[in-house]
Design a protein around this motif. Structure first.
Motif, PDB file in Angstrom:
ATOM      1  N   ALA A  72       0.649  -1.227   0.016  1.00 56.48           N
ATOM      2  CA  ALA A  72      -0.006  -0.116   0.136  1.00 56.48           C
ATOM      3  C   ALA A  72       1.045   1.307   0.009  1.00 56.48           C
ATOM      4  N   GLU A  73       2.145   1.237   0.796  1.00 53.59           N
ATOM      5  CA  GLU A  73       2.773   2.382   0.808  1.00 53.59           C
ATOM      6  C   GLU A  73       3.545   2.576  -0.514  1.00 53.59           C
ATOM      7  N   ALA A  74       3.946   1.448  -1.247  1.00 55.15           N
ATOM      8  CA  ALA A  74       4.420   1.467  -2.355  1.00 55.15           C
ATOM      9  C   ALA A  74       3.647   2.091  -3.473  1.00 55.15           C
ATOM     10  N   TYR A  75       2.508   1.602  -3.415  1.00 56.56           N
ATOM     11  CA  TYR A  75       1.315   2.066  -4.500  1.00 56.56           C
ATOM     12  C   TYR A  75       1.133   3.693  -4.310  1.00 56.56           C
ATOM     13  N   GLU A  76       1.319   4.188  -2.962  1.00 55.28           N
ATOM     14  CA  GLU A  76       0.886   5.565  -2.609  1.00 55.28           C
ATOM     15  C   GLU A  76       2.169   6.430  -3.082  1.00 55.28           C
ATOM     16  N   ALA A  77       3.286   6.067  -2.990  1.00 55.40           N
ATOM     17  CA  ALA A  77       4.679   6.610  -3.315  1.00 55.40           C
ATOM     18  C   ALA A  77       4.641   6.533  -4.917  1.00 55.40           C
ATOM     19  N   ARG A  78       4.377   5.558  -5.529  1.00 60.93           N
ATOM     20  CA  ARG A  78       4.567   5.218  -6.864  1.00 60.93           C
ATOM     21  C   ARG A  78       3.493   6.301  -7.574  1.00 60.93           C
ATOM     22  N   ASN A  79       1.886   6.287  -7.049  1.00 65.67           N
ATOM     23  CA  ASN A  79       1.068   7.116  -7.643  1.00 65.67           C
ATOM     24  C   ASN A  79       1.437   8.534  -7.572  1.00 65.67           C
ATOM     25  N   GLN A  80       2.251   8.881  -6.593  1.00 65.09           N
ATOM     26  CA  GLN A  80       2.731  10.241  -6.404  1.00 65.09           C
ATOM     27  C   GLN A  80       3.919  10.713  -7.054  1.00 65.09           C
ATOM     28  N   LYS A  81       4.536   9.726  -7.899  1.00 67.23           N
ATOM     29  CA  LYS A  81       5.793   9.689  -8.388  1.00 67.23           C
ATOM     30  C   LYS A  81       6.950  10.035  -7.759  1.00 67.23           C
ATOM     31  N   LYS A  82       7.129   9.537  -6.473  1.00 63.52           N
ATOM     32  CA  LYS A  82       8.047   9.731  -5.447  1.00 63.52           C
ATOM     33  C   LYS A  82       9.061   8.356  -4.986  1.00 63.52           C
ATOM     34  N   LEU A  83       8.380   7.243  -5.821  1.00 64.44           N
ATOM     35  CA  LEU A  83       8.954   5.798  -5.441  1.00 64.44           C
ATOM     36  C   LEU A  83      10.489   5.626  -5.873  1.00 64.44           C
ATOM     37  N   ILE A  84      11.159   5.456  -4.755  1.00 59.53           N
ATOM     38  CA  ILE A  84      12.455   4.898  -4.937  1.00 59.53           C
ATOM     39  C   ILE A  84      12.441   3.316  -4.377  1.00 59.53           C
ATOM     40  N   GLN A  85      13.080   2.217  -5.185  1.00 59.57           N
ATOM     41  CA  GLN A  85      13.171   1.150  -4.725  1.00 59.57           C
ATOM     42  C   GLN A  85      14.336   0.345  -4.655  1.00 59.57           C
ATOM     43  N   VAL A  86      14.380  -0.170  -3.332  1.00 59.34           N
ATOM     44  CA  VAL A  86      15.868  -0.787  -2.931  1.00 59.34           C
ATOM     45  C   VAL A  86      15.396  -2.337  -2.734  1.00 59.34           C
ATOM     46  N   SER A  87      16.297  -3.304  -3.205  1.00 62.29           N
ATOM     47  CA  SER A  87      16.013  -4.634  -2.853  1.00 62.29           C
ATOM     48  C   SER A  87      17.057  -5.036  -1.815  1.00 62.29           C
ATOM     49  N   VAL A  88      16.814  -5.530  -0.626  1.00 63.79           N
ATOM     50  CA  VAL A  88      17.901  -5.612   0.245  1.00 63.79           C
ATOM     51  C   VAL A  88      18.111  -7.177   0.583  1.00 63.79           C
ATOM     52  N   ASP A  89      17.730  -8.170  -0.372  1.00 64.31           N
ATOM     53  CA  ASP A  89      17.931  -9.528  -0.413  1.00 64.31           C
ATOM     54  C   ASP A  89      18.177 -10.146  -1.717  1.00 64.31           C
ATOM     55  N   GLY A  90      17.826  -9.308  -2.928  1.00 65.21           N
ATOM     56  CA  GLY A  90      18.005  -9.588  -4.035  1.00 65.21           C
ATOM     57  C   GLY A  90      16.322 -10.062  -4.835  1.00 65.21           C
ATOM     58  N   THR A  91      15.355  -9.682  -3.899  1.00 63.39           N
ATOM     59  CA  THR A  91      14.062  -9.877  -4.272  1.00 63.39           C
ATOM     60  C   THR A  91      13.608  -8.991  -5.346  1.00 63.39           C
ATOM     61  N   VAL A  92      12.993  -9.215  -6.246  1.00 63.33           N
ATOM     62  CA  VAL A  92      12.662  -8.157  -7.432  1.00 63.33           C
ATOM     63  C   VAL A  92      11.141  -7.655  -6.863  1.00 63.33           C
ATOM     64  N   PRO A  93      11.125  -6.536  -7.192  1.00 67.09           N
ATOM     65  CA  PRO A  93       9.638  -5.744  -6.611  1.00 67.09           C
ATOM     66  C   PRO A  93       8.424  -6.559  -7.364  1.00 67.09           C
ATOM     67  N   PRO A  94       7.429  -6.643  -6.759  1.00 66.22           N
ATOM     68  CA  PRO A  94       6.326  -7.308  -7.425  1.00 66.22           C
ATOM     69  C   PRO A  94       5.810  -6.568  -8.515  1.00 66.22           C
ATOM     70  N   MET A  95       4.932  -7.594  -9.225  1.00 65.41           N
ATOM     71  CA  MET A  95       4.223  -7.143 -10.405  1.00 65.41           C
ATOM     72  C   MET A  95       3.719  -5.691 -10.321  1.00 65.41           C
ATOM     73  N   THR A  96       3.814  -4.689 -11.065  1.00 65.21           N
ATOM     74  CA  THR A  96       3.365  -3.480 -11.273  1.00 65.21           C
ATOM     75  C   THR A  96       4.863  -2.588 -10.605  1.00 65.21           C
ATOM     76  N   PHE A  97       5.232  -2.858  -9.845  1.00 61.48           N
ATOM     77  CA  PHE A  97       6.410  -2.204  -9.443  1.00 61.48           C
ATOM     78  C   PHE A  97       7.865  -2.564 -10.085  1.00 61.48           C
TER      79      PHE A  97
END
Length: 121
Positions: free
Chosen positions: A72-97
């Motif tokens: 939910a927080e990622a959606y909100e940040a993305r919708n506001q064009k503020k999203l920065i994504q970091v993978s801490v264990d090699g996990t790829v962000p889920p679909m849409t992200f």
């Protein structure tokens, strides 16, 4: 107003705490749920903080992709064009992200020239 909102899974709290300290040392005002006031609704505060932040960093991990709050927080940040994504264990962000760029940061950067750390700054 905060500069940076941090979203993460509880399992990654220690890593994120150290990242919050590093980001704060750069002069940015950081907000994460460790600063959540006891007298306010979680969802109300989160929405307010994301809206007022200049950036929202989501720390993706195996447990974070399973968290409804992180999503939910990622959606909100993305919708506001503020999203920065970091993978801490090699996990790829889920679909849409995963259509947006993310940077792997599986270890804490020991120096400011760390390539992934530079992408976040």
């Amino acid at each position: 107003m905060v500069d940076v909102f941090l979203s993460y899974s509880r399992e990654d709290q220690e890593f994120v705490r150290q990242m919050a300290d590093r980001i704060g040392q750069l002069g940015y005002q950081v907000w994460w749920d460790a600063d959540l006031p006891a007298h306010r609704s979680y969802g109300e505060v989160i929405t307010e903080k994301i809206q007022s932040a200049k950036a929202g960093i989501v720390f993706w991990s195996g447990s974070a992709v399973e968290s409804e709050w992180v999503l939910a927080e990622a959606y909100e940040a993305r919708n506001q064009k503020k999203l920065i994504q970091v993978s801490v264990d090699g996990t790829v962000p889920p679909m849409t992200f995963n259509m947006l760029q993310f940077t792997p940061l599986t270890d804490l950067p020991g120096e400011d020239r760390h390539p992934s750390w530079q992408k976040i700054q």
